[in-house]
Design a protein around this motif. Sequence first.
Motif, PDB file in Angstrom:
ATOM      1  N   LYS A  38      71.899   2.620  63.080  1.00  0.00           N
ATOM      2  CA  LYS A  38      72.899   1.943  62.267  1.00  0.00           C
ATOM      3  C   LYS A  38      73.727   2.975  61.504  1.00  0.00           C
ATOM      4  O   LYS A  38      73.328   3.456  60.444  1.00  0.00           O
ATOM      5  CB  LYS A  38      72.217   0.986  61.294  1.00  0.00           C
ATOM      6  N   PRO A  39      74.895   3.311  62.020  1.00  0.00           N
ATOM      7  CA  PRO A  39      75.696   4.368  61.403  1.00  0.00           C
ATOM      8  C   PRO A  39      76.221   4.046  60.001  1.00  0.00           C
ATOM      9  O   PRO A  39      76.544   4.952  59.250  1.00  0.00           O
ATOM     10  CB  PRO A  39      76.858   4.559  62.383  1.00  0.00           C
ATOM     11  N   PHE A  40      76.286   2.767  59.636  1.00  0.00           N
ATOM     12  CA  PHE A  40      76.820   2.405  58.329  1.00  0.00           C
ATOM     13  C   PHE A  40      75.725   2.035  57.325  1.00  0.00           C
ATOM     14  O   PHE A  40      76.016   1.595  56.218  1.00  0.00           O
ATOM     15  CB  PHE A  40      77.822   1.247  58.463  1.00  0.00           C
ATOM     16  N   ALA A  41      74.474   2.222  57.724  1.00  0.00           N
ATOM     17  CA  ALA A  41      73.364   1.874  56.840  1.00  0.00           C
ATOM     18  C   ALA A  41      73.364   2.764  55.601  1.00  0.00           C
ATOM     19  O   ALA A  41      73.613   3.959  55.675  1.00  0.00           O
ATOM     20  CB  ALA A  41      72.036   2.001  57.576  1.00  0.00           C
ATOM     21  N   GLU A  42      73.109   2.129  54.475  1.00  0.00           N
ATOM     22  CA  GLU A  42      73.025   2.845  53.199  1.00  0.00           C
ATOM     23  C   GLU A  42      71.595   2.852  52.672  1.00  0.00           C
ATOM     24  O   GLU A  42      71.264   3.619  51.775  1.00  0.00           O
ATOM     25  CB  GLU A  42      73.941   2.162  52.175  1.00  0.00           C
ATOM     26  N   HIS A  43      70.752   1.982  53.208  1.00  0.00           N
ATOM     27  CA  HIS A  43      69.367   1.862  52.772  1.00  0.00           C
ATOM     28  C   HIS A  43      68.471   1.927  54.002  1.00  0.00           C
ATOM     29  O   HIS A  43      68.816   1.390  55.058  1.00  0.00           O
ATOM     30  CB  HIS A  43      69.147   0.536  52.029  1.00  0.00           C
ATOM     31  N   PHE A  44      67.301   2.570  53.841  1.00  0.00           N
ATOM     32  CA  PHE A  44      66.396   2.798  54.959  1.00  0.00           C
ATOM     33  C   PHE A  44      64.978   2.448  54.522  1.00  0.00           C
ATOM     34  O   PHE A  44      64.427   3.090  53.630  1.00  0.00           O
ATOM     35  CB  PHE A  44      66.480   4.259  55.409  1.00  0.00           C
ATOM     36  N   ILE A  45      64.403   1.431  55.156  1.00  0.00           N
ATOM     37  CA  ILE A  45      63.090   0.921  54.766  1.00  0.00           C
ATOM     38  C   ILE A  45      62.158   0.932  55.978  1.00  0.00           C
ATOM     39  O   ILE A  45      62.513   0.438  57.050  1.00  0.00           O
ATOM     40  CB  ILE A  45      63.183  -0.536  54.237  1.00  0.00           C
ATOM     41  N   ALA A  64      61.475  -8.271  55.810  1.00  0.00           N
ATOM     42  CA  ALA A  64      62.545  -7.777  56.687  1.00  0.00           C
ATOM     43  C   ALA A  64      63.736  -8.730  56.676  1.00  0.00           C
ATOM     44  O   ALA A  64      64.894  -8.302  56.544  1.00  0.00           O
ATOM     45  CB  ALA A  64      62.015  -7.589  58.107  1.00  0.00           C
ATOM     46  N   SER A  65      63.462 -10.016  56.794  1.00  0.00           N
ATOM     47  CA  SER A  65      64.529 -11.020  56.790  1.00  0.00           C
ATOM     48  C   SER A  65      65.287 -11.029  55.462  1.00  0.00           C
ATOM     49  O   SER A  65      66.527 -11.080  55.438  1.00  0.00           O
ATOM     50  CB  SER A  65      63.926 -12.397  57.071  1.00  0.00           C
ATOM     51  N   ASN A  66      64.554 -10.964  54.360  1.00  0.00           N
ATOM     52  CA  ASN A  66      65.190 -10.970  53.042  1.00  0.00           C
ATOM     53  C   ASN A  66      66.051  -9.734  52.819  1.00  0.00           C
ATOM     54  O   ASN A  66      67.116  -9.818  52.194  1.00  0.00           O
ATOM     55  CB  ASN A  66      64.137 -11.089  51.945  1.00  0.00           C
ATOM     56  N   LEU A  67      65.607  -8.594  53.316  1.00  0.00           N
ATOM     57  CA  LEU A  67      66.408  -7.375  53.182  1.00  0.00           C
ATOM     58  C   LEU A  67      67.721  -7.493  53.955  1.00  0.00           C
ATOM     59  O   LEU A  67      68.778  -7.078  53.470  1.00  0.00           O
ATOM     60  CB  LEU A  67      65.616  -6.156  53.664  1.00  0.00           C
ATOM     61  N   LEU A  68      67.645  -8.071  55.145  1.00  0.00           N
ATOM     62  CA  LEU A  68      68.867  -8.267  55.932  1.00  0.00           C
ATOM     63  C   LEU A  68      69.835  -9.196  55.218  1.00  0.00           C
ATOM     64  O   LEU A  68      71.047  -8.964  55.219  1.00  0.00           O
ATOM     65  CB  LEU A  68      68.527  -8.829  57.311  1.00  0.00           C
ATOM     66  N   LYS A  69      69.304 -10.246  54.607  1.00  0.00           N
ATOM     67  CA  LYS A  69      70.158 -11.185  53.864  1.00  0.00           C
ATOM     68  C   LYS A  69      70.761 -10.533  52.621  1.00  0.00           C
ATOM     69  O   LYS A  69      71.924 -10.751  52.307  1.00  0.00           O
ATOM     70  CB  LYS A  69      69.351 -12.418  53.449  1.00  0.00           C
ATOM     71  N   ALA A  70      69.966  -9.741  51.921  1.00  0.00           N
ATOM     72  CA  ALA A  70      70.427  -9.144  50.663  1.00  0.00           C
ATOM     73  C   ALA A  70      71.468  -8.059  50.879  1.00  0.00           C
ATOM     74  O   ALA A  70      72.426  -7.951  50.108  1.00  0.00           O
ATOM     75  CB  ALA A  70      69.239  -8.573  49.890  1.00  0.00           C
ATOM     76  N   TYR A  71      71.296  -7.240  51.906  1.00  0.00           N
ATOM     77  CA  TYR A  71      72.182  -6.089  52.092  1.00  0.00           C
ATOM     78  C   TYR A  71      73.138  -6.226  53.260  1.00  0.00           C
ATOM     79  O   TYR A  71      74.096  -5.480  53.369  1.00  0.00           O
ATOM     80  CB  TYR A  71      71.347  -4.811  52.274  1.00  0.00           C
ATOM     81  N   GLY A  72      72.855  -7.151  54.149  1.00  0.00           N
ATOM     82  CA  GLY A  72      73.658  -7.283  55.361  1.00  0.00           C
ATOM     83  C   GLY A  72      73.070  -6.405  56.448  1.00  0.00           C
ATOM     84  O   GLY A  72      72.621  -5.299  56.165  1.00  0.00           O
TER      85      GLY A  72
END
Length: 157
Positions: A38-45, A64-72
């Motif tokens: 993901k070249p535009f990722a700002e957070h890495f978990i 995982a699902s909640n992180l996708l919803k919170a940050y896109g």
Amino acid sequence: MNRRRLLQSFFLALPGVMPLRAALAQTRPSDNKPESDKPFAEHFIALQLSDSDPKKERLVLSVASNLLKAYGPDKIAVEVVAFGPGIDLLRDTNEYRSLVGSLVTQGVRFDVCGNTLDTIERETGKRPAINPHAIEVLVGVGQILKLTESGYTLVRP
């Protein structure tokens, strides 16, 4: 190697450009981001799963699902690493198979420990059938180490 990195390498290799090196290091913090699809990722978990417990499996998937919803999905890279008893989440017959597939389509990566699979095969004579979305890594804990050393934050829900 992308064009920016190629140019940086060229200029950084020139003698006497120490001020330029310092300026590039300060103006290009994104170059220090972890490697990711993901070249535009700002957070890495990195999410660790080492328990065979349906509640913990569901919790990891929920996080995982909640992180996708919170940050896109483009702004966060999520990698689930399953090893030991935790590989049960990635067995082909697991009740959350479709949810794993849904998260994969949103960019979540699921790693399964090859050492654990080898051990099961040695003990039972049969290698477990694994979800086709799972990516086998040589050593699950080694994958976590690689991810954390490259800038991922480890979370063990």
